[in-house]
Design a protein around this motif. Structure first.
Motif, PDB file in Angstrom:
ATOM      1  N   UNK A   1       0.791  -1.415  -0.202  1.00  0.00           N
ATOM      2  CA  UNK A   1       0.031   0.137  -0.011  1.00  0.00           C
ATOM      3  C   UNK A   1       0.786   1.518  -0.005  1.00  0.00           C
ATOM      4  N   UNK A   2       0.207   2.309  -0.185  1.00  0.00           N
ATOM      5  CA  UNK A   2       1.007   3.533  -0.273  1.00  0.00           C
ATOM      6  C   UNK A   2       1.963   3.834  -1.482  1.00  0.00           C
ATOM      7  N   UNK A   3       2.987   4.725  -1.313  1.00  0.00           N
ATOM      8  CA  UNK A   3       3.655   4.923  -2.550  1.00  0.00           C
ATOM      9  C   UNK A   3       5.197   4.779  -2.189  1.00  0.00           C
ATOM     10  N   UNK A   4       5.975   4.549  -3.103  1.00  0.00           N
ATOM     11  CA  UNK A   4       7.314   4.642  -3.165  1.00  0.00           C
ATOM     12  C   UNK A   4       7.939   5.834  -3.338  1.00  0.00           C
ATOM     13  N   UNK A   5       8.871   6.413  -2.217  1.00  0.00           N
ATOM     14  CA  UNK A   5       9.166   7.856  -2.531  1.00  0.00           C
ATOM     15  C   UNK A   5      10.564   8.069  -2.909  1.00  0.00           C
ATOM     16  N   UNK A   6      11.479   6.684  -2.541  1.00  0.00           N
ATOM     17  CA  UNK A   6      12.819   6.723  -3.037  1.00  0.00           C
ATOM     18  C   UNK A   6      13.271   5.311  -3.036  1.00  0.00           C
ATOM     19  N   UNK A   7      14.544   5.048  -3.587  1.00  0.00           N
ATOM     20  CA  UNK A   7      15.161   3.978  -3.637  1.00  0.00           C
ATOM     21  C   UNK A   7      16.680   3.914  -3.860  1.00  0.00           C
ATOM     22  N   UNK A   8      17.291   3.135  -3.504  1.00  0.00           N
ATOM     23  CA  UNK A   8      19.034   2.769  -3.594  1.00  0.00           C
ATOM     24  C   UNK A   8      19.135   2.352  -4.872  1.00  0.00           C
ATOM     25  N   UNK A   9      20.414   3.053  -5.651  1.00  0.00           N
ATOM     26  CA  UNK A   9      21.060   2.394  -6.633  1.00  0.00           C
ATOM     27  C   UNK A   9      22.006   1.525  -6.096  1.00  0.00           C
ATOM     28  N   UNK A  10      22.305   0.457  -6.434  1.00  0.00           N
ATOM     29  CA  UNK A  10      23.299  -0.304  -5.795  1.00  0.00           C
ATOM     30  C   UNK A  10      24.439  -0.255  -6.670  1.00  0.00           C
ATOM     31  N   UNK A  11      25.665  -0.279  -6.120  1.00  0.00           N
ATOM     32  CA  UNK A  11      27.084  -0.253  -6.662  1.00  0.00           C
ATOM     33  C   UNK A  11      27.426  -1.337  -7.524  1.00  0.00           C
ATOM     34  N   UNK A  12      28.436  -1.398  -8.130  1.00  0.00           N
ATOM     35  CA  UNK A  12      29.026  -2.496  -9.001  1.00  0.00           C
ATOM     36  C   UNK A  12      29.458  -3.488  -8.097  1.00  0.00           C
ATOM     37  N   UNK A  13      29.831  -3.230  -6.766  1.00  0.00           N
ATOM     38  CA  UNK A  13      30.027  -4.397  -5.929  1.00  0.00           C
ATOM     39  C   UNK A  13      28.930  -5.158  -5.401  1.00  0.00           C
ATOM     40  N   UNK A  14      27.834  -4.876  -5.537  1.00  0.00           N
ATOM     41  CA  UNK A  14      26.817  -5.499  -4.935  1.00  0.00           C
ATOM     42  C   UNK A  14      26.636  -6.777  -5.620  1.00  0.00           C
ATOM     43  N   UNK A  15      26.380  -7.770  -4.698  1.00  0.00           N
ATOM     44  CA  UNK A  15      26.201  -9.266  -5.270  1.00  0.00           C
ATOM     45  C   UNK A  15      24.881  -9.822  -4.903  1.00  0.00           C
ATOM     46  N   UNK A  16      24.644 -10.327  -5.813  1.00  0.00           N
ATOM     47  CA  UNK A  16      23.092 -10.913  -5.709  1.00  0.00           C
ATOM     48  C   UNK A  16      23.067 -12.265  -4.512  1.00  0.00           C
ATOM     49  N   UNK A  17      21.990 -12.628  -4.094  1.00  0.00           N
ATOM     50  CA  UNK A  17      21.905 -13.779  -3.008  1.00  0.00           C
ATOM     51  C   UNK A  17      22.097 -14.878  -3.870  1.00  0.00           C
ATOM     52  N   UNK A  18      23.106 -15.818  -3.248  1.00  0.00           N
ATOM     53  CA  UNK A  18      23.412 -16.920  -4.022  1.00  0.00           C
ATOM     54  C   UNK A  18      22.350 -18.199  -4.388  1.00  0.00           C
TER      55      UNK A  18
END
Length: 110
Positions: free
Chosen positions: A32-49
């Protein structure tokens, strides 16, 4: 951080960690509600295995929050996941402040 709305208009925003397929895209929003912001991940962010998904911080407000209902349930205080948007920094969670806790009426001019 990518702000979809001006953070200065909020005494608080809610923050959560959601999962997304890509590092640099706007994450899906399914509450519900609305998204007002979010993070941009850097090139070092790794996905969950196991899932291959990335964890991404999402900032949002719900329909009953102070920005929409200043005299409502959160006239003072806020939900546990809420933080002052002025304290949000990359790779650091936001903080709880007097403005966040009590709303604009509690702020006294310097």
């Amino acid at each position: 951080m990518v702000w979809l709305e001006d953070p200065e208009q909020f005494d608080y925003v809610r923050q959560a960690v959601d999962k997304t397929k890509r590092r640099n895209n706007k994450p899906p929003y399914a509450r519900d509600g609305r998204m007002v912001g979010y993070a941009i991940l850097d090139d070092h962010a790794e996905p969950h295995p196991d899932s291959g998904l990335y964890k991404c911080r999402v900032l949002f407000v719900l329909p009953h929050d102070r920005d929409s209902h200043p005299d409502g349930v959160y006239r003072e205080g806020a939900a546990g996941e809420a933080v002052d948007p002025r304290t949000i920094q990359p790779k650091k969670p936001g903080a709880k402040t007097p403005r966040f806790q009590r709303g604009p009426a509690a702020i006294t001019p310097a």
